[in-house]
Design a protein around this motif. Sequence first.
Motif, PDB file in Angstrom:
ATOM      1  N   VAL A  32       0.855  -1.178   0.000  1.00 48.65           N
ATOM      2  CA  VAL A  32       0.000   0.000   0.000  1.00 48.65           C
ATOM      3  C   VAL A  32       0.899   1.239   0.000  1.00 48.65           C
ATOM      4  O   VAL A  32       1.754   1.399   0.883  1.00 48.65           O
ATOM      5  CB  VAL A  32      -0.932   0.016   1.226  1.00 48.65           C
ATOM      6  N   VAL A  33       0.704   2.083  -0.997  1.00 49.26           N
ATOM      7  CA  VAL A  33       1.507   3.300  -1.147  1.00 49.26           C
ATOM      8  C   VAL A  33       0.711   4.474  -0.595  1.00 49.26           C
ATOM      9  O   VAL A  33      -0.438   4.703  -0.998  1.00 49.26           O
ATOM     10  CB  VAL A  33       1.855   3.545  -2.629  1.00 49.26           C
ATOM     11  N   HIS A  74      -2.671   4.809  -2.729  1.00 54.57           N
ATOM     12  CA  HIS A  74      -3.425   5.731  -1.882  1.00 54.57           C
ATOM     13  C   HIS A  74      -2.906   7.168  -1.981  1.00 54.57           C
ATOM     14  O   HIS A  74      -3.268   8.008  -1.151  1.00 54.57           O
ATOM     15  CB  HIS A  74      -3.382   5.272  -0.420  1.00 54.57           C
ATOM     16  N   LEU A  75      -2.071   7.438  -2.989  1.00 52.94           N
ATOM     17  CA  LEU A  75      -1.623   8.803  -3.217  1.00 52.94           C
ATOM     18  C   LEU A  75      -2.718   9.596  -3.921  1.00 52.94           C
ATOM     19  O   LEU A  75      -3.725   9.040  -4.361  1.00 52.94           O
ATOM     20  CB  LEU A  75      -0.346   8.817  -4.063  1.00 52.94           C
ATOM     21  N   THR A  76      -2.470  10.884  -4.061  1.00 54.57           N
ATOM     22  CA  THR A  76      -3.401  11.736  -4.819  1.00 54.57           C
ATOM     23  C   THR A  76      -2.958  11.869  -6.273  1.00 54.57           C
ATOM     24  O   THR A  76      -3.564  12.621  -7.030  1.00 54.57           O
ATOM     25  CB  THR A  76      -3.472  13.131  -4.178  1.00 54.57           C
ATOM     26  N   LEU A 105      -3.678   4.617 -11.219  1.00 54.04           N
ATOM     27  CA  LEU A 105      -4.368   5.845 -10.835  1.00 54.04           C
ATOM     28  C   LEU A 105      -4.670   5.867  -9.336  1.00 54.04           C
ATOM     29  O   LEU A 105      -4.748   4.805  -8.692  1.00 54.04           O
ATOM     30  CB  LEU A 105      -5.652   5.994 -11.642  1.00 54.04           C
ATOM     31  N   PRO A 106      -4.865   7.053  -8.750  1.00 51.94           N
ATOM     32  CA  PRO A 106      -5.210   7.138  -7.324  1.00 51.94           C
ATOM     33  C   PRO A 106      -6.460   6.327  -7.002  1.00 51.94           C
ATOM     34  O   PRO A 106      -7.434   6.314  -7.762  1.00 51.94           O
ATOM     35  CB  PRO A 106      -5.460   8.642  -7.122  1.00 51.94           C
TER      36      PRO A 106
END
Length: 545
Positions: A32-33, A74-76, A105-106
């Motif tokens: 999980v990023v 989980h980044l934007t 993609l986010p």
Amino acid sequence: MRYVVVGVLLLISLVVLELSNAMAPSVSYEWVVSYSERSILGANKQVILINDMFPGPILKATAGDVVNVNIVNHLTEPFLMTWNGLQMRKNSWQDGVRGTNCPILPGTNWTYRFQIKDQIGSYFYFPTLLFQKAAGGYGSIRVYSPELVPVPFPRPDGEFDILIGDWFYTDYRGMRASLDNGLSLATPDGILFNGHGPEEAFFAFQPGKTYRLRISNVGLKTSLNFRIQDHDMLLVETEGSYVQKRTLSNLDIHVGQSYSVLVTAKTDPIGSHRSYYIFASTRFSNSYMTGLALIRYPNSPVDPVGPVPAAPESWDYASSVRQTLSIREDLAVGAARPNPQGSYHYGRVNVSRTIILQNDVMSSSNRLRYTVNGVSFVFPETPLKLADHFQLKNTIVPNMFPTYPSNKTPRFGTSVVDIRYRDFVHIVFENPLDESQSWHIDGYNFWVVGMGFGGWSESKRAGYNLVDAVSRSTIQVFPYSWVAILIAMDNQGMWNVRSQKAEQWYLGEELYFRVKGDGQEDPRNIPTRDESPIPENFLRCGRVL
């Protein structure tokens, strides 16, 4: 009839490939990023974590394993991960760079699935999009030998992964905006050990034990010199190659490079009850900085005492060249296979072609850009790998990129070099600038056969090492210097050739090798050697929607 036979052979090859992958051992990871605020070097910064860790978890595998890594973003922003130094078997679909993969993609996930070639060694992974590496997101990779292949040194009592690199207080988005506005990167604010500032990282030694340190320079721009107070290092491995063992007091590690050294702990009553410094100090930089970690023995005091090892002279390129050329392949041992590394006599193979790649700079609308042979790389709407697979027009222009330095006006372009499968290629990297470069080729190792100051010429071939040159995937090119490599193009796909220095890469210092066989033109290439098929879960973007 001929096309029917070819089609049947191709179908059989794909079935065999899937069966071999299915039968191979596999390892799986769920990563999980995400973002997190961390205080590093005394300043708060938003850092990219993998499973809430910075650096991320160690990826461990054995040669020949099938690796599955499910990335949850989980980044934007979009995200991709690449595997620096891993040679994925005929599968550039999983390379994780912008020219081969659509982004994750986010709020979505994607699973990388690839088989490691016959290789062992120390490597690392890192994010490739949007300058995100400046915020972390990287971690170590260990590839072990199969059980039946002996390691050419006694099994160490323990292993430590050490990621060193420069660090900037500025948020990666601000750094990216500065580059987009034509400004160069500033001086780093410090040097990290495993994501920590001075004396925050430590490694526990037991008296008399021997430890393997797997060291990688994961920074953005700075070459580093690695050394340990009052401990020698025995160099044993370089990016998948076992090397002739040499005792070193210090080791230059350039951006993107990885090494393994063995360190034997003290046994005497005084030495084994102390703490010791580990240093990573800047090389070839106007600003001298040192990262510090600690070796601690049982019941030792926290603070080391005594003299510390002197750093090499910062601008002494000659000594660094000598050290680089002294690192030689150990021809008498095997790596991922029982046969010795020297059983393939690369110096006796006829060279198919020569490519000269010269880096330089250009200014476009007063904005800094970097070039290779006068071309500054720009990405098409659709990743090159997908454009090639779906035969999209107006993406890859044949012969657009000159494979020798050109006197033409510098320009923008999408640089792709077509290379025939199984060709044996001689590549010269020329650096006419006053700062060092660091070059990497995805999907391959290559033999570093020559290095020198000044310009390259045909006469330099006479001095090449055609016997025991080291095989690796990243090589530095010093200012006003050249490096020559030999490479067997035995891994089909679309492979990234790039500067490992983040600023140069971001601003256009890269190209792609398209390695393909053609059964009609090359009878050596039969369908069973074709690249892996497009994965069922491939991501779509651009003109492939």
